[in-house]
Design a protein around this motif. Sequence first.
Motif, PDB file in Angstrom:
ATOM      1  N   ARG A  15       0.745  -1.265  -0.071  1.00  0.00           N
ATOM      2  CA  ARG A  15       0.083   0.074  -0.103  1.00  0.00           C
ATOM      3  C   ARG A  15       0.866   1.151   0.134  1.00  0.00           C
ATOM      4  O   ARG A  15       0.657   2.076  -0.518  1.00  0.00           O
ATOM      5  CB  ARG A  15      -1.031  -0.021   1.261  1.00  0.00           C
ATOM      6  N   ALA A  16       2.013   1.330   0.829  1.00  0.00           N
ATOM      7  CA  ALA A  16       3.040   2.387   0.751  1.00  0.00           C
ATOM      8  C   ALA A  16       3.427   2.722  -0.636  1.00  0.00           C
ATOM      9  O   ALA A  16       3.699   3.926  -1.212  1.00  0.00           O
ATOM     10  CB  ALA A  16       4.027   2.033   1.557  1.00  0.00           C
ATOM     11  N   VAL A  18       1.777   1.831  -3.502  1.00  0.00           N
ATOM     12  CA  VAL A  18       0.987   2.396  -4.208  1.00  0.00           C
ATOM     13  C   VAL A  18       0.525   3.756  -4.114  1.00  0.00           C
ATOM     14  O   VAL A  18       0.569   4.690  -4.913  1.00  0.00           O
ATOM     15  CB  VAL A  18      -0.624   1.566  -4.083  1.00  0.00           C
ATOM     16  N   GLU A  19       0.574   4.419  -2.788  1.00  0.00           N
ATOM     17  CA  GLU A  19       0.453   5.716  -2.544  1.00  0.00           C
ATOM     18  C   GLU A  19       1.880   6.648  -3.253  1.00  0.00           C
ATOM     19  O   GLU A  19       1.494   7.697  -3.804  1.00  0.00           O
ATOM     20  CB  GLU A  19       0.658   5.941  -1.035  1.00  0.00           C
ATOM     21  N   ARG A  20       2.851   6.012  -3.255  1.00  0.00           N
ATOM     22  CA  ARG A  20       3.982   6.739  -3.786  1.00  0.00           C
ATOM     23  C   ARG A  20       3.918   6.748  -5.229  1.00  0.00           C
ATOM     24  O   ARG A  20       4.037   7.657  -6.123  1.00  0.00           O
ATOM     25  CB  ARG A  20       5.485   6.253  -3.312  1.00  0.00           C
ATOM     26  N   GLU A  22       1.098   6.611  -7.286  1.00  0.00           N
ATOM     27  CA  GLU A  22      -0.080   7.192  -7.498  1.00  0.00           C
ATOM     28  C   GLU A  22      -0.235   8.487  -7.243  1.00  0.00           C
ATOM     29  O   GLU A  22      -0.565   9.609  -7.842  1.00  0.00           O
ATOM     30  CB  GLU A  22      -1.312   6.485  -7.049  1.00  0.00           C
ATOM     31  N   GLN A  23       0.870   8.914  -6.073  1.00  0.00           N
ATOM     32  CA  GLN A  23       0.703  10.283  -5.625  1.00  0.00           C
ATOM     33  C   GLN A  23       1.949  11.177  -5.744  1.00  0.00           C
ATOM     34  O   GLN A  23       1.847  12.455  -5.714  1.00  0.00           O
ATOM     35  CB  GLN A  23       0.063  10.463  -4.107  1.00  0.00           C
ATOM     36  N   GLU A  24       2.890  10.469  -5.947  1.00  0.00           N
ATOM     37  CA  GLU A  24       4.275  11.430  -5.788  1.00  0.00           C
ATOM     38  C   GLU A  24       4.977  11.033  -6.835  1.00  0.00           C
ATOM     39  O   GLU A  24       5.990  11.840  -7.042  1.00  0.00           O
ATOM     40  CB  GLU A  24       5.073  10.792  -4.466  1.00  0.00           C
ATOM     41  N   VAL A  44      -7.657  -2.456  -2.305  1.00  0.00           N
ATOM     42  CA  VAL A  44      -6.681  -1.634  -2.974  1.00  0.00           C
ATOM     43  C   VAL A  44      -6.568  -1.240  -4.294  1.00  0.00           C
ATOM     44  O   VAL A  44      -6.746  -0.208  -4.815  1.00  0.00           O
ATOM     45  CB  VAL A  44      -5.081  -2.419  -2.773  1.00  0.00           C
ATOM     46  N   HIS A 275      11.678   7.371   3.397  1.00  0.00           N
ATOM     47  CA  HIS A 275      10.959   7.926   2.597  1.00  0.00           C
ATOM     48  C   HIS A 275      11.411   8.390   1.201  1.00  0.00           C
ATOM     49  O   HIS A 275      10.889   7.637   0.039  1.00  0.00           O
ATOM     50  CB  HIS A 275       9.983   8.954   3.105  1.00  0.00           C
ATOM     51  N   ASN A 279      11.159   6.501  -2.579  1.00  0.00           N
ATOM     52  CA  ASN A 279      10.843   7.157  -3.859  1.00  0.00           C
ATOM     53  C   ASN A 279      11.780   7.346  -4.934  1.00  0.00           C
ATOM     54  O   ASN A 279      11.462   7.077  -5.966  1.00  0.00           O
ATOM     55  CB  ASN A 279      10.373   8.728  -3.502  1.00  0.00           C
TER      56      ASN A 279
END
Length: 335
Positions: A15-16, A18-20, A22-24, A44, A275, A279
């Motif tokens: 999930r971490a 996915v977040e990076r 999709e968002q970062e 998810v 983090h 990335n």
Amino acid sequence: MTVRIGLIGAGGMGRAHVERIEQELAGGRIVAVADLNLDGAKAVAEPLGATAYATGAELIADPQVDAVLIATFGKVHAPDVLAAVEAGKYVLCEKPLTTTPEDALRIMEAEEKVGKKLVTVGFMRRFDPGYNEMRATLQGGDLGYATLLHCRHRNPTVPEGYTTRNMIDDTAIHEIDICRYLLGEEIVKVRVDTPRATSHRFEHLQDPLVLVATTESGVLIDDEVNVNIHFGYSIECELVMEQGTVRLGDQNHTITRDAAGERHAVCGSHIDRFHDAFNQEVQQWIRAVERDEHTGSTSWDGYAATCVVDAALASLEDGGREVEVAMIEKPAFYA
């Protein structure tokens, strides 16, 4: 081009990612999610408009998936990595690549058969600025060659299911890889010492441990693995050279000064501490897939780390005797 990514493993690390993505990050999109817990995969996948699968094999076979990101437990990595390689798809696999050297050898053989490197192992510390500054200092040569490397890996707590074996194959493996990366050579001998155990551990856990290793040129590495330290997540490293040292400044936050004294914040988990490194690792992988190129650590790096883990586990089981690391000669394919 947008790289269509299939994620295997819908747990916390998955999930971490996915977040990076999709968002970062740029250039990638999650189009499929697989997990043995199909409901977890759907939870998810559905908000992303992605397809949910119950197995990694189904996801890898999906023609809409360009590349595969594996974030499951280490002991189940090998079949999915092999399937991705045989399908000709790039794969970023969280560490460890495998839990046995034999499985890693099979992956390397599959890559050589395909004729291209497709596997990147998730050793994200290679993307941390502090470690890279340390490596650049050593390679610059002004302070001479390396003689010692001191490492500390401290977690606030671990769950009850975490084992003494995990202290080596899930935790110390990060230091094993980053020490190989920093020094540019293999670890050839290792032993595991068992200090007085902390009262904060679960009864089944021997905590802390100290892994002591020697490299090809004789550099001595010591790695304190201390996973119930309580105060926070603290990663430390000091490289000792002939004419100077470089120490990792991993907790450089703002400093508070008041009547209670002077202090700064301490990271709470690896997600906080690394983090930016995570990335950069995933972003570089996505861009390399766009170019149809391999980047980052290889299956050989995953194999080498697993061989050191194997030797360390043998030392732990045999009262801390020094054990030689058994490895094949590095194939020209990975040179």
